[in-house]
Motif scaffolding. Structure first.
Motif, mmCIF file in Angstrom:
data_model
loop_
_atom_site.group_PDB
_atom_site.id
_atom_site.type_symbol
_atom_site.label_atom_id
_atom_site.label_comp_id
_atom_site.label_asym_id
_atom_site.label_seq_id
_atom_site.Cartn_x
_atom_site.Cartn_y
_atom_site.Cartn_z
ATOM 1 N N GLY A 1 0.821 -1.203 0.000
ATOM 2 C CA GLY A 1 0.000 0.000 0.000
ATOM 3 C C GLY A 1 0.853 1.250 0.000
ATOM 4 O O GLY A 1 2.021 1.242 -0.372
ATOM 5 N N THR A 2 0.252 2.356 0.441
ATOM 6 C CA THR A 2 0.974 3.625 0.476
ATOM 7 C C THR A 2 1.295 4.065 1.892
ATOM 8 O O THR A 2 1.770 5.170 2.111
ATOM 9 N N GLY A 3 0.992 3.244 2.869
ATOM 10 C CA GLY A 3 1.277 3.584 4.258
ATOM 11 C C GLY A 3 2.762 3.745 4.500
ATOM 12 O O GLY A 3 3.593 3.196 3.785
ATOM 13 N N ASN B 1 -3.259 2.474 3.436
ATOM 14 C CA ASN B 1 -2.606 3.761 3.631
ATOM 15 C C ASN B 1 -2.510 4.177 5.102
ATOM 16 O O ASN B 1 -2.328 5.343 5.402
ATOM 17 N N ASN C 1 -0.643 4.633 8.681
ATOM 18 C CA ASN C 1 0.733 5.009 8.987
ATOM 19 C C ASN C 1 1.091 4.722 10.437
ATOM 20 O O ASN C 1 0.226 4.750 11.319
ATOM 21 N N GLN D 1 -6.740 1.561 6.944
ATOM 22 C CA GLN D 1 -6.484 2.996 7.061
ATOM 23 C C GLN D 1 -6.126 3.440 8.473
ATOM 24 O O GLN D 1 -5.770 4.597 8.684
#
Length: 170
Positions: free
Chosen positions: A8-10, A26, A28, A43
């Motif tokens: 993912g983009t995390g 995503n 973090n 998320q």
């Protein structure tokens, strides 16, 4: 580290164990250690899960800490919870709860703002909010009582739906 990791983009995430952080998109700054810990998280951010299936259903809850087997297992959206001990807050999906001790607040689903310290304290709480239970089995059978305080082992054990009670001692 583990099988089936999703990138993912995390950012700043750490996962160790089979299916740990398995569905991350995503979120973090999450830390997951153990089988399926934070496995459904997509998320949610700033969560810590240590133990098999700890926070395994979390999808977008933030700043939760779960330490122990199945701690906060069913939490999906709840935020700012602390669960320390096996099956603590296991069915929880609410916010601002603190549970320490095996089985404490195990049945909680939507009760919020509760503090339970001791084995099986507030164990059957489901909807009750703003309760404080300190001691093994304190307020154990409370289900929907609010604003109660129980200090001591077995204190207010049979109080299931009372409001504004204070119990000190066994």
């Amino acid at each position: 580290i583990g099988t089936n990791p999703s990138i993912g983009t995390g950012q700043k995430n750490t996962g160790t164990g089979i299916q740990a952080l398995n569905n991350l998109l995503n979120g973090n700054e999450n830390t997951a250690y153990g089988y399926n810990s934070l496995g459904a998280n997509q998320q949610g951010s700033k969560n810590t899960a240590v133990g098999s299936e700890a926070l395994s259903s979390n999808s977008s809850g933030i700043e939760n800490t779960a330490v122990g087997f199945k701690a906060l297992k069913s939490n999906q959206l709840g935020n700012f919870n602390v669960a320390i001990g096996g099956k603590t807050l296991m069915t929880n999906n609410a916010s601002n709860n603190t549970a320490m001790g095996m089985f404490s607040m195990e049945a909680n689903s939507s009760g919020y703002g509760n503090t339970a310290i001791g084995k099986s304290s507030l164990n059957q709480n489901t909807y009750g909010f703003s309760n404080v239970a300190v001691g093994s089995d304190a307020l154990k059978t409370n289900q929907d009582g609010n604003f109660n305080v129980a200090l001591g082992s077995n204190s207010a054990f049979d109080l299931s739906s009372g409001v504004n009670n204070v119990a000190v001692g066994a």
